[in-house]
Design a protein around this motif. Structure first.
Motif, PDB file in Angstrom:
ATOM      1  N   ASP A 311       0.820  -1.210   0.000  1.00  0.00           N
ATOM      2  CA  ASP A 311       0.000   0.000   0.000  1.00  0.00           C
ATOM      3  C   ASP A 311       0.855   1.262   0.000  1.00  0.00           C
ATOM      4  OD1 ASP A 311       1.065  -0.182   2.512  1.00  0.00           O
ATOM      5  OD2 ASP A 311      -0.845  -0.080   3.583  1.00  0.00           O
ATOM      6  N   ARG A 312       2.184   1.092  -0.123  1.00  0.00           N
ATOM      7  CA  ARG A 312       3.095   2.236  -0.190  1.00  0.00           C
ATOM      8  C   ARG A 312       3.781   2.271  -1.556  1.00  0.00           C
ATOM      9  NH1 ARG A 312       6.896   1.717   4.996  1.00  0.00           N
ATOM     10  NH2 ARG A 312       7.017  -0.417   4.222  1.00  0.00           N
ATOM     11  N   ASN A 313       4.016   3.434  -2.053  1.00  0.00           N
ATOM     12  CA  ASN A 313       4.629   3.597  -3.378  1.00  0.00           C
ATOM     13  C   ASN A 313       6.142   3.745  -3.226  1.00  0.00           C
ATOM     14  OD1 ASN A 313       4.763   3.903  -6.164  1.00  0.00           O
ATOM     15  ND2 ASN A 313       4.483   6.119  -6.064  1.00  0.00           N
ATOM     16  N   LEU A 314       6.802   2.660  -2.793  1.00  0.00           N
ATOM     17  CA  LEU A 314       8.243   2.699  -2.542  1.00  0.00           C
ATOM     18  C   LEU A 314       9.066   2.326  -3.770  1.00  0.00           C
ATOM     19  CD1 LEU A 314       8.425   1.037   1.004  1.00  0.00           C
ATOM     20  CD2 LEU A 314       8.383   3.468   0.442  1.00  0.00           C
ATOM     21  N   PRO A 316       8.391   2.876  -7.450  1.00  0.00           N
ATOM     22  CA  PRO A 316       7.727   3.302  -8.689  1.00  0.00           C
ATOM     23  C   PRO A 316       8.505   2.943  -9.945  1.00  0.00           C
ATOM     24  CG  PRO A 316       8.684   5.180  -7.522  1.00  0.00           C
ATOM     25  CD  PRO A 316       8.758   4.017  -6.590  1.00  0.00           C
ATOM     26  N   ASN A 317       9.841   2.954  -9.875  1.00  0.00           N
ATOM     27  CA  ASN A 317      10.631   2.629 -11.063  1.00  0.00           C
ATOM     28  C   ASN A 317      10.527   1.153 -11.422  1.00  0.00           C
ATOM     29  OD1 ASN A 317      12.156   5.180 -11.842  1.00  0.00           O
ATOM     30  ND2 ASN A 317      12.596   5.065  -9.646  1.00  0.00           N
ATOM     31  N   PHE A 318      10.682   0.284 -10.418  1.00  0.00           N
ATOM     32  CA  PHE A 318      10.533  -1.145 -10.715  1.00  0.00           C
ATOM     33  C   PHE A 318       9.139  -1.430 -11.255  1.00  0.00           C
ATOM     34  CE2 PHE A 318       9.073  -5.379  -9.819  1.00  0.00           C
ATOM     35  CZ  PHE A 318      10.109  -6.156 -10.306  1.00  0.00           C
ATOM     36  N   ASP A 319       8.125  -0.888 -10.610  1.00  0.00           N
ATOM     37  CA  ASP A 319       6.748  -1.151 -11.027  1.00  0.00           C
ATOM     38  C   ASP A 319       6.501  -0.674 -12.454  1.00  0.00           C
ATOM     39  OD1 ASP A 319       6.525  -2.051  -8.472  1.00  0.00           O
ATOM     40  OD2 ASP A 319       5.129  -0.526  -7.778  1.00  0.00           O
ATOM     41  N   ASN A 320       7.091   0.450 -12.822  1.00  0.00           N
ATOM     42  CA  ASN A 320       6.925   0.977 -14.173  1.00  0.00           C
ATOM     43  C   ASN A 320       7.600   0.073 -15.200  1.00  0.00           C
ATOM     44  OD1 ASN A 320       6.446   2.941 -16.318  1.00  0.00           O
ATOM     45  ND2 ASN A 320       8.605   3.472 -16.116  1.00  0.00           N
ATOM     46  N   PHE A 321       8.851  -0.321 -14.927  1.00  0.00           N
ATOM     47  CA  PHE A 321       9.569  -1.162 -15.883  1.00  0.00           C
ATOM     48  C   PHE A 321       8.986  -2.576 -15.928  1.00  0.00           C
ATOM     49  CE2 PHE A 321      12.876   2.110 -15.477  1.00  0.00           C
ATOM     50  CZ  PHE A 321      13.201   2.283 -16.825  1.00  0.00           C
ATOM     51  N   ALA A 322       8.473  -3.080 -14.810  1.00  0.00           N
ATOM     52  CA  ALA A 322       7.892  -4.422 -14.792  1.00  0.00           C
ATOM     53  C   ALA A 322       6.726  -4.533 -15.766  1.00  0.00           C
ATOM     54  CB  ALA A 322       7.442  -4.792 -13.387  1.00  0.00           C
TER      55      ALA A 322
END
Length: 660
Positions: A311-314, A316-322
């Motif tokens: 529930d935390r946006n720690l 963002p870069n990994f999530d974007n590239f994934a």
């Protein structure tokens, strides 16, 4: 005429029991003090960690009783020097001048108090008493002492422990300096001999986990004794698999493994030999000789990613590239240490108990992802931001054909702490290295091991705008920085000529920390994984069970190049999802997960079986699963034998077919 009181030497010999009681009275003061410290520590551990692991208040009296027994047994060994002195010393009057005895007692109590604080902080990090991790860390005092000094209130703890020790000696002074009555020397030696015999019998018959009956791991850990757990770890850091773990006939194991591993289009090259070498033909749909860069991110657990439910946006870069990658939402680490992650990723090798092959003798020139890539014409390298002697990384990779670049090879530094340079500095050196390699015209395979997401969580100035303070931010700041540096690396790499011909694999070495009441707390083993090559790999989400040992075969399958290797992992894009397994290590235990059944293999040849509900993160004991037990034994026993006998070797035969 006034008579003087008789000295102890003038007294008649006492009865043997009376003599023992009098001589051991001073030791009983130290004994009771150590038991009181142990009981207080257990109450604190229960309050801070036990309640969160479902250890109820009703369990506390039983834990304290079991702990009292464990601490008493350990005191038999720890207090041996004091007991030997008080039994063998000449007779002395009460209160005699023995300042050195007061100093030794204070040092003993100071050490006991300081270790209580140490155990608390260790339990906070690892949810366990001092274990193999603590023993391993003592081998690297520079990094560990620096980390402790930066992260914990060392001076305050030292001062408090010293003050408490001095106060305890003052309070116990009458007992410590009690009279030592006279007794013939032979009876004093007899008493010491009987004590040593009793201590030897306890050492042989009483184990650290003798009173660990609960299915709740945290409950067992609280009841145990920290000294005993540490020495058990030290004595069993590298033990014979066949002596302590469940086994089966070697031929049965080999037959089962060959059938299980030879899935898809691979074939066993020498059936029945036990080497497990398989041949993988070229694939016409393969991507060819692309560069491969594996980023192994320190403690980058899945729990921090919103894609995995945070529930935390720690991240963002990994999530974007994934979401632009081949992404694996059900991936597990092999263990809880960096060396376990590197072992699985580099060698596609299961985590045999109890020490990673990176730290075992005989780890030179083994079968590895690097060995396969070199046969395919690749340059191979390992880059690390710290000093590579830590965990034997430089030796392992240097003796397995990798060009090693560690802290000594990094000259431009923004920031560093005791663990090494910042991830940004490491990535800058990596980009420079890849530029150098690309001019040679050879493809390259490189493993990058980061360090910044680690206590003491200190970072360069200027990152506050993205939520990363220079210090004091704890684990959230560490994760934010690791993600920030990852985004920096991938975005900078896109500016280089070799980017379009490169697959980037991003994975954690292990989760952030181990917590949970089970022997193998699987939730903490979940890690993120992506494979990113925007010119070659279309975005896709793969729900199949994936582990670190499957990464090398899966990437090699993407490349489609022919190779031979005895890897235990599989290309999960072609493996049968119904036959997928995952293997794990935690302290001295190893485990295998298949579907929702997990078999846990412990010392003394113990095997336990559970049903794992991933959604609820719950475990239910189930009857024996014979097929899972057989398969798990086949994996761990065969891997142990292959490494022990130095038969886990690269193929001596080059691939038969040309690469696409």
């Amino acid at each position: 005429m006034q008579q003087t009181a008789p000295s102890p030497q003038d007294n008649a010999p006492l009865g043997f029991g009376t003599f023992l009681a009098a001589r051991l009275r001073p030791v009983s003061a130290l004994w009771m003090a150590s038991l009181a410290a142990g009981a207080l520590l257990r109450v604190i551990l229960w309050m801070h960690f036990g309640l969160a692991a479902d250890v109820s208040a009703l369990s506390l009296p039983v834990l304290l009783l079991a702990g009292l027994v464990n601490d008493s047994v350990q005191a038999v060994y720890v207090l041996l020097p004091f007991i030997a002195y008080f039994l063998l010393a000449r007779a002395r009057p009460a209160g005699g001048r023995r300042p050195w005895l007061g100093l030794l007692a204070a040092l003993f109590l100071f050490g006991a108090g300081y270790l209580c604080f140490t155990e608390y902080y260790f339990f906070e990090e690892f949810n366990a008493r001092l274990n193999i991790v603590a023993f391993d860390y003592l081998m690297y005092p520079t990094e560990v002492v620096g980390d402790l000094w930066a992260e914990y209130p060392v001076v305050k703890v030292l001062a408090f422990a010293a003050l408490m020790a001095a106060g305890a000696v003052f309070f116990l002074r009458q007992r410590l300096f009690a009279e030592l009555p006279a007794q013939p020397l032979r009876q004093r030696f007899l008493a010491l001999g009987l004590y040593l015999v009793a201590a030897a019998l306890l050492l042989a018959a009483y184990r650290t986990d003798t009173l660990s009956f609960s299915r709740n791991r945290v409950k067992n850990e609280i009841a145990q004794n920290g000294y005993s757990s540490f020495f058990r770890a030290m004595m069993t850091s590298e033990i014979d698999y066949h002596t302590y773990y469940a086994t089966r006939p070697q031929a049965d194991n080999v037959k089962l493994l060959e059938t299980f591993l030879a899935q898809g289009d691979s074939r066993i090259t020498t059936p029945g030999s036990g080497t497990l070498e398989r041949e993988f033909p070229a694939r016409p749909d393969g991507l060819g000789r692309l560069n491969v860069v594996l980023v192994t991110s320190e403690a980058f657990g899945a729990e921090f990613s919103q894609l995995y439910g945070s529930d935390r946006n720690l991240t963002p870069n990994f999530d974007n590239f994934a979401q632009k990658s081949l992404w694996f939402p059900r991936t597990y680490a092999s263990g809880t240490r960096t060396v376990r992650g590197l072992e699985a990723l580099t060698a596609s090798f299961p985590p045999i108990p109890t020490v990673s092959i990176l730290r075992r003798p005989g780890n030179e020139d083994i079968a590895s992802w690097g060995a396969v890539m070199r046969q395919l014409g690749y340059d191979t390298s390992f880059l690390y931001g710290g000093n590579g002697y830590f965990d034997n990384m430089n030796y392992f990779y240097g003796h397995n054909g990798f060009n090693v670049l560690d802290r000594d090879a990094i000259t431009q530094v923004r920031f560093e702490n005791v663990w090494g340079v910042s991830d940004e500095d490491l990535f800058d050196r990596s980009l420079q290295h890849f530029d150098e390699l690309s001019t040679k015209g050879k493809p390259f395979f490189s493993i990058i091991m980061t360090t910044s997401n680690h206590k003491p969580f200190t970072f360069r100035p200027g990152l506050e705008v993205v939520g990363i303070p220079q210090e004091g931010g704890g684990r959230p700041a560490g994760v934010r920085y690791a993600d920030h540096a990852l985004g920096y690396f991938l975005n900078e790499a896109a500016k280089h000529d070799w980017f379009d011909n490169t697959i980037f694999v991003v994975i954690a070495d292990h989760g952030a920390r181990v917590y949970g009441k089970t022997e193998i707390p699987l939730r903490t083993y979940e890690i993120p994984l992506l494979m990113y090559a925007p010119k070659h790999i279309r975005p896709e989400r793969m729900e199949t069970l994936m582990t670190q040992i499957d990464v090398a075969p899966t990437v090699l399958g993407l490349l489609g190049l022919p190779y031979r290797a005895p890897f235990f992992g599989q290309d999960i894009r072609t493996a049968d999802p119904a036959r997928r397994v995952a293997v794990f290590n935690h302290n001295h235990d190893v485990a295998m997960l298949r579907d929702d059944h997990i078999a846990i293999f412990g010392m003394n040849k113990k095997v336990g079986f559970y049903r794992y509900d991933r959604a609820a993160n719950s475990y239910t004991r189930i009857p024996r699963d014979d097929s899972l037990e057989a398969l798990g034994i086949a994996w761990f026993q065969t891997a142990s034998e292959l490494f022990r006998d130095r038969r886990f070797k690269p193929s001596s035969t080059a691939p038969a077919e040309s690469a696409p």
